[in-house]
Design a protein around this motif. Structure first.
Motif, PDB file in Angstrom:
ATOM      1  N   SER A 355      -0.602  10.305   4.344  1.00 40.45           N
ATOM      2  CA  SER A 355      -0.889  11.154   5.504  1.00 40.45           C
ATOM      3  C   SER A 355      -2.385  11.264   5.774  1.00 40.45           C
ATOM      4  CB  SER A 355      -0.310  12.562   5.281  1.00 40.45           C
ATOM      5  OG  SER A 355      -0.961  13.206   4.197  1.00 40.45           O
ATOM      6  N   ALA A 356      -3.187  10.927   4.761  1.00 40.21           N
ATOM      7  CA  ALA A 356      -4.633  11.094   4.902  1.00 40.21           C
ATOM      8  C   ALA A 356      -5.373   9.808   5.214  1.00 40.21           C
ATOM      9  CB  ALA A 356      -5.208  11.718   3.629  1.00 40.21           C
ATOM     10  N   TYR A 357      -4.777   8.637   4.859  1.00 38.50           N
ATOM     11  CA  TYR A 357      -5.509   7.391   4.986  1.00 38.50           C
ATOM     12  C   TYR A 357      -4.641   6.329   5.641  1.00 38.50           C
ATOM     13  CZ  TYR A 357      -8.360   9.790   1.538  1.00 38.50           C
ATOM     14  OH  TYR A 357      -9.105  10.702   0.893  1.00 38.50           O
ATOM     15  N   PRO A 358      -5.270   5.356   6.259  1.00 36.04           N
ATOM     16  CA  PRO A 358      -4.506   4.281   6.909  1.00 36.04           C
ATOM     17  C   PRO A 358      -3.715   3.466   5.874  1.00 36.04           C
ATOM     18  CG  PRO A 358      -6.807   4.266   7.610  1.00 36.04           C
ATOM     19  CD  PRO A 358      -6.719   5.206   6.467  1.00 36.04           C
ATOM     20  N   ALA A 359      -2.682   2.775   6.366  1.00 36.64           N
ATOM     21  CA  ALA A 359      -1.825   1.986   5.482  1.00 36.64           C
ATOM     22  C   ALA A 359      -2.609   0.905   4.757  1.00 36.64           C
ATOM     23  CB  ALA A 359      -0.680   1.360   6.275  1.00 36.64           C
ATOM     24  N   SER A 360      -3.624   0.340   5.405  1.00 32.59           N
ATOM     25  CA  SER A 360      -4.393  -0.742   4.779  1.00 32.59           C
ATOM     26  C   SER A 360      -5.099  -0.270   3.513  1.00 32.59           C
ATOM     27  CB  SER A 360      -5.409  -1.299   5.774  1.00 32.59           C
ATOM     28  OG  SER A 360      -6.301  -0.274   6.211  1.00 32.59           O
ATOM     29  N   VAL A 361      -5.506   0.990   3.482  1.00 36.38           N
ATOM     30  CA  VAL A 361      -6.211   1.521   2.323  1.00 36.38           C
ATOM     31  C   VAL A 361      -5.272   1.619   1.116  1.00 36.38           C
ATOM     32  CG1 VAL A 361      -7.493   3.506   1.420  1.00 36.38           C
ATOM     33  CG2 VAL A 361      -7.798   2.772   3.784  1.00 36.38           C
ATOM     34  N   ALA A 363      -2.384  -0.119   0.706  1.00 35.24           N
ATOM     35  CA  ALA A 363      -1.475  -1.264   0.565  1.00 35.24           C
ATOM     36  C   ALA A 363      -1.222  -1.660  -0.885  1.00 35.24           C
ATOM     37  CB  ALA A 363      -2.011  -2.455   1.364  1.00 35.24           C
ATOM     38  N   PRO A 364      -2.239  -1.659  -1.775  1.00 35.60           N
ATOM     39  CA  PRO A 364      -1.969  -2.088  -3.157  1.00 35.60           C
ATOM     40  C   PRO A 364      -0.999  -1.188  -3.914  1.00 35.60           C
ATOM     41  CG  PRO A 364      -4.325  -2.197  -2.676  1.00 35.60           C
ATOM     42  CD  PRO A 364      -3.673  -1.463  -1.541  1.00 35.60           C
ATOM     43  N   ILE A 365      -0.861   0.089  -3.513  1.00 34.22           N
ATOM     44  CA  ILE A 365       0.016   1.004  -4.262  1.00 34.22           C
ATOM     45  C   ILE A 365       1.169   1.519  -3.408  1.00 34.22           C
ATOM     46  CG2 ILE A 365      -1.855   1.736  -5.781  1.00 34.22           C
ATOM     47  CD1 ILE A 365      -1.984   4.322  -4.069  1.00 34.22           C
ATOM     48  N   ARG A 366       1.341   0.950  -2.221  1.00 31.24           N
ATOM     49  CA  ARG A 366       2.341   1.471  -1.296  1.00 31.24           C
ATOM     50  C   ARG A 366       3.733   1.537  -1.915  1.00 31.24           C
ATOM     51  NH1 ARG A 366       2.850  -2.481   3.371  1.00 31.24           N
ATOM     52  NH2 ARG A 366       3.771  -3.653   1.650  1.00 31.24           N
ATOM     53  N   ASP A 367       4.116   0.515  -2.673  1.00 26.88           N
ATOM     54  CA  ASP A 367       5.476   0.425  -3.228  1.00 26.88           C
ATOM     55  C   ASP A 367       5.537   0.844  -4.691  1.00 26.88           C
ATOM     56  OD1 ASP A 367       6.382  -0.661  -0.793  1.00 26.88           O
ATOM     57  OD2 ASP A 367       5.772  -2.679  -1.404  1.00 26.88           O
ATOM     58  N   ASN A 368       4.472   1.415  -5.231  1.00 28.90           N
ATOM     59  CA  ASN A 368       4.431   1.668  -6.675  1.00 28.90           C
ATOM     60  C   ASN A 368       5.495   2.652  -7.155  1.00 28.90           C
ATOM     61  OD1 ASN A 368       2.196  -0.035  -6.628  1.00 28.90           O
ATOM     62  ND2 ASN A 368       1.100   1.180  -8.139  1.00 28.90           N
ATOM     63  N   VAL A 369       5.705   3.741  -6.425  1.00 29.24           N
ATOM     64  CA  VAL A 369       6.686   4.737  -6.873  1.00 29.24           C
ATOM     65  C   VAL A 369       8.094   4.158  -6.825  1.00 29.24           C
ATOM     66  CG1 VAL A 369       7.686   6.990  -6.382  1.00 29.24           C
ATOM     67  CG2 VAL A 369       5.215   6.666  -6.206  1.00 29.24           C
ATOM     68  N   LEU A 586      -6.563  -9.964  -4.490  1.00 31.87           N
ATOM     69  CA  LEU A 586      -5.547  -9.008  -4.083  1.00 31.87           C
ATOM     70  C   LEU A 586      -4.836  -9.473  -2.821  1.00 31.87           C
ATOM     71  CD1 LEU A 586      -4.108  -6.319  -4.379  1.00 31.87           C
ATOM     72  CD2 LEU A 586      -6.015  -5.211  -3.201  1.00 31.87           C
ATOM     73  N   ARG A 587      -5.610  -9.952  -1.825  1.00 27.82           N
ATOM     74  CA  ARG A 587      -4.978 -10.403  -0.578  1.00 27.82           C
ATOM     75  C   ARG A 587      -4.050 -11.595  -0.824  1.00 27.82           C
ATOM     76  NH1 ARG A 587     -10.248  -9.314   1.167  1.00 27.82           N
ATOM     77  NH2 ARG A 587     -10.837 -11.526   1.125  1.00 27.82           N
ATOM     78  N   GLN A 588      -4.491 -12.542  -1.640  1.00 28.98           N
ATOM     79  CA  GLN A 588      -3.647 -13.703  -1.915  1.00 28.98           C
ATOM     80  C   GLN A 588      -2.421 -13.316  -2.731  1.00 28.98           C
ATOM     81  OE1 GLN A 588      -6.500 -16.364  -3.692  1.00 28.98           O
ATOM     82  NE2 GLN A 588      -7.128 -17.220  -1.741  1.00 28.98           N
ATOM     83  N   ALA A 589      -2.578 -12.371  -3.657  1.00 28.57           N
ATOM     84  CA  ALA A 589      -1.431 -11.909  -4.438  1.00 28.57           C
ATOM     85  C   ALA A 589      -0.404 -11.213  -3.540  1.00 28.57           C
ATOM     86  CB  ALA A 589      -1.891 -10.961  -5.549  1.00 28.57           C
ATOM     87  N   GLN A 590      -0.898 -10.402  -2.599  1.00 24.96           N
ATOM     88  CA  GLN A 590       0.021  -9.717  -1.678  1.00 24.96           C
ATOM     89  C   GLN A 590       0.788 -10.732  -0.823  1.00 24.96           C
ATOM     90  OE1 GLN A 590      -3.034  -7.268   0.094  1.00 24.96           O
ATOM     91  NE2 GLN A 590      -2.261  -5.414  -0.889  1.00 24.96           N
ATOM     92  N   ALA A 591       0.077 -11.754  -0.350  1.00 25.54           N
ATOM     93  CA  ALA A 591       0.752 -12.786   0.432  1.00 25.54           C
ATOM     94  C   ALA A 591       1.764 -13.534  -0.412  1.00 25.54           C
ATOM     95  CB  ALA A 591      -0.286 -13.770   1.001  1.00 25.54           C
ATOM     96  N   SER A 592       1.428 -13.813  -1.664  1.00 24.96           N
ATOM     97  CA  SER A 592       2.352 -14.516  -2.560  1.00 24.96           C
ATOM     98  C   SER A 592       3.602 -13.686  -2.824  1.00 24.96           C
ATOM     99  CB  SER A 592       1.641 -14.853  -3.871  1.00 24.96           C
ATOM    100  OG  SER A 592       2.488 -15.556  -4.737  1.00 24.96           O
ATOM    101  N   VAL A 593       3.429 -12.379  -3.044  1.00 28.31           N
ATOM    102  CA  VAL A 593       4.582 -11.510  -3.296  1.00 28.31           C
ATOM    103  C   VAL A 593       5.471 -11.419  -2.051  1.00 28.31           C
ATOM    104  CG1 VAL A 593       5.272  -9.123  -3.746  1.00 28.31           C
ATOM    105  CG2 VAL A 593       3.496 -10.187  -5.136  1.00 28.31           C
ATOM    106  N   ARG A 594       4.823 -11.326  -0.859  1.00 25.81           N
ATOM    107  CA  ARG A 594       5.643 -11.297   0.365  1.00 25.81           C
ATOM    108  C   ARG A 594       6.469 -12.572   0.499  1.00 25.81           C
ATOM    109  NH1 ARG A 594       0.914  -8.878   2.536  1.00 25.81           N
ATOM    110  NH2 ARG A 594       0.210 -10.899   3.364  1.00 25.81           N
TER     111      ARG A 594
END
Length: 660
Positions: A355-361, A363-369, A586-594
């Protein structure tokens, strides 16, 4: 004697004679382990001539198609020896290699055992399905020959894996060649098939055999290097996690040999990643240079792998998970309760951050929970599985080991995922707290630069323009993206400071540089930590490129820290490079996971899919994308196994069996 009495005495006399004949019959001697002669031995005399021929034909077919020798022996009993020990001793006396398997059947004891090195193409799940679903039922029905035939044919079918046969490809080739319009498609398909075949062959080469590696084509060497990097990186990461658990149980002194082997493997792995980075950068190498570098990479990674594998037996002996398993499971259950209790607070923290920060900020922990919840569920299932396995008789509790390891890995990753959420707020707050000072420093340097216009030249002019843009952008993003704003201000300030240092001979320039270096090191460390956490908890879906960037980022950060006291200007450049590479990793890892997630059969994952993504259950990730289905089974087919301390291959020795 009356005739009726004579008739009634005849059956009695026959019964007496039969009893005497049984008493006098020779008792079959127990057969101890001995060297195998023929490939099929029937000491128990339960096979007819036709039956023996069927078994021989099946084992010959397995060897002809896959070069795997299955030896089959039928005995009356195992000579009061445990089936596992009897089969292992027979294999040892027979001098079997890693391409030999032994099926031993005791017909009177109603026991059997399969011993040997399981081929890479056969997964543990496929073997369990074959033994429990086909071989054991045949033995229970006393279909002795059929059990041997089913074992040979089942292993052969698993090794084929439903892949495309060469004869079928040849037939397709004839058809395609006959059709002129399909020539290009056929050529491409044949090239891919050749690449897959070459890669399959390359996988079997000893990494220390430089001559054999030199004979491979460059594309095959490149593909093999990426596979080996992923495998050894996963092995090092899993070994690190296992070693931490062992150290907590037995102390640092007990695990010193394993830590030494792991440190050596980690250093060799970093060297291999450095070579891959040099091959991937913008500076081209000649084919001969590429070949030399790739051979060095594979040899280095192979050495690291072997050093870890050499410690597997001693490590497993030290950390026998069946010793005090109930207490171990109780501890895991307590960890599970603690993590479950943490989840709502972490979820609330993540919602607050969203609620406080944009999704891009975030992104690395968005799915952690969500992922942590999946790992918790997976750990709970494995704890239940382990407890159920411990209720079985001694000798049949082996399933508890894999379940305990799976639960430990899942709990460790769930904790790391939740820690990353909790740490995110701290990192953001550190950036928010440090941003005003960074902006003030930038403003001060702009004022200083204004008095050095005549001395700075084009470099200073460019740095001033970049710093002015960064100042306005960072100030605007201070509330919405403090991490990004901090990075932008620090980067621009570092560039401006280098320009000022080149144009000014003031003493304070070095001190200013050191302050900027401290912030640059903090920035680089935060970006590298984010990438490392992301890759470690999703390593089943991360390819070699992202891992290479991360390894290089860590190397530059380590060098920058080493130069900080003596060469702060070079250290600052290294820290910036580390931060840049950490972000790219991090960006390449995110693309690889997607990309990995898009290939999964069901959206949303689930416990097992999450365990595969997290690297808790291992699968040939790159082999699935480069060479088809890979060497192990698919999702849901038992083709995954939990990781342990050691190299990428670990032990594939089969020791399975039981009663029927």
């Amino acid at each position: 004697m009356p005739q009726s009495q004579k008739r009634s005495a005849v059956p009695l006399l026959c019964a007496v004679l039969a009893a005497l004949s049984l008493m006098c019959a020779p008792v079959a001697a127990a057969e101890p382990p001995s060297r195998m002669g023929p490939q099929v031995v029937d000491s128990a005399e339960v096979l007819s001539g036709a039956d023996e021929a069927r078994v021989l034909a099946a084992v010959d077919r397995l060897y002809r198609d896959h070069q795997v020798k299955l030896w089959v022996i039928y005995v009356r009993d195992f000579a009061a020896t445990a089936p596992r020990d009897w089969a292992a001793r027979t294999s040892e006396l027979s001098g079997f290699s890693d391409r030999d398997l032994l099926l031993a059947v005791a017909v009177d004891d109603r026991g059997y055992w399969l011993d040997g090195i399981l081929p890479d193409e056969v997964s543990d799940g496929e073997l369990d399905s074959l033994l429990a679903g086909t071989v054991e039922p045949a033995l229970r029905e006393r279909k002795w020959a059929q059990a041997g035939v089913d074992t040979a044919d089942g292993i052969g079918a698993a090794m084929r894996g439903g892949g495309v046969s060469m004869r079928w490809l040849a037939g397709i080739a004839v058809v395609v060649v006959a059709i002129a319009g399909g020539l290009i498609l056929f050529s491409r398909a044949r090239r891919r098939a050749a690449d897959r075949a070459a890669l399959d062959t390359a996988r079997g080469i000893d990494p220390t055999d430089s001559a054999a590696l030199a004979a491979l084509s460059l594309p095959t060497l490149h593909a093999l290097s990426r596979e080996r990097l992923v495998e050894i990186d996963d092995a090092v990461r899993t070994s690190t996690e296992e070693l931490a658990l062992a150290a907590s149980e037995f102390g640092d002194t007990a695990v010193t040999p394993f830590r030494t082997a792991l440190d050596a493997a980690r250093a060799a792995t970093a060297k291999a990643f450095t070579i891959r980075q040099q091959l991937d950068d913008a500076i081209p190498e000649t084919p001969d240079q590429q070949r030399s570098m790739l051979i060095e990479l594979l040899t280095t990674a192979g050495k690291a792998d072997h050093e870890l594998d050499a410690q597997v037996s001693d490590f497993d002996a030290m950390r026998d998970l069946l010793i005090d398993a109930p207490a171990r499971l109780d501890g895991l259950t307590r960890d599970l309760v603690d993590l479950t209790a943490r989840t709502p607070a972490s979820d609330a923290e993540l919602a607050r951050l969203n609620s406080a920060y944009p999704a891009s900020v975030l992104a690395p922990i968005r799915d952690n929970v969500r992922m942590a919840t999946e790992r918790i569920g997976f750990a709970e299932q494995n704890i239940d599985t382990a407890r159920a396995a411990l209720t079985r008789p001694v000798g049949q509790q082996g399933g508890a080991v894999a379940a305990i390891r799976g639960a430990e890995g899942a709990i460790g990753q769930a904790r790391a995922l939740l820690d990353a959420v909790d740490q995110a707020a701290t990192n953001i707050q550190q950036a928010r707290d440090g941003l005003p000072a960074a902006l003030d420093e930038l403003r001060g340097d702009l004022a200083t630069a204004a008095g050095l216009t005549d001395f700075g030249g084009p470099e200073l002019t460019a740095a001033v323009g970049t710093a002015t843009t960064a100042l306005s952008g960072a100030a605007a993003a201070a509330d919405t993206d403090p991490l990004g704003a901090f990075h932008q201000a620090v980067t621009a300030d570092a560039e401006l400071d280098r320009a000022i240092a080149a144009a000014s001979d003031r003493k304070l320039a070095v001190e200013d540089l050191r302050r900027r270096l401290d912030r640059a090191l903090t920035d680089a460390a935060a970006r590298i930590d984010a990438a490392a956490s992301y890759i470690s908890t999703r390593r089943g879906g991360v390819d070699a490129e992202a891992r290479t960037r991360l390894s290089e980022a860590q190397r530059h950060l380590d060098e920058a820290r080493g130069l900080a006291a003596t060469a702060p200007d070079r250290a600052l450049a290294g820290a910036q490079t580390a931060a840049d590479l950490g972000g790219r990793a991090l960006r390449q890892a995110q693309a690889s996971v997607r990309a990995w997630e898009s290939r999964q059969p069901m959206a949303g994952g689930g416990g097992q899919t999450g365990a595969v993504l997290g690297g808790i259950l291992l699968d040939g990730f790159l082999r699935g994308s480069i060479g088809g289905a890979g060497r192990r089974g698919g999702f849901g087919g038992g083709g995954y196994r939990p990781g342990s301390f050691g190299g990428s291959s670990g032990s594939r020795r089969v020791s399975r069996g039981g009663r029927f």
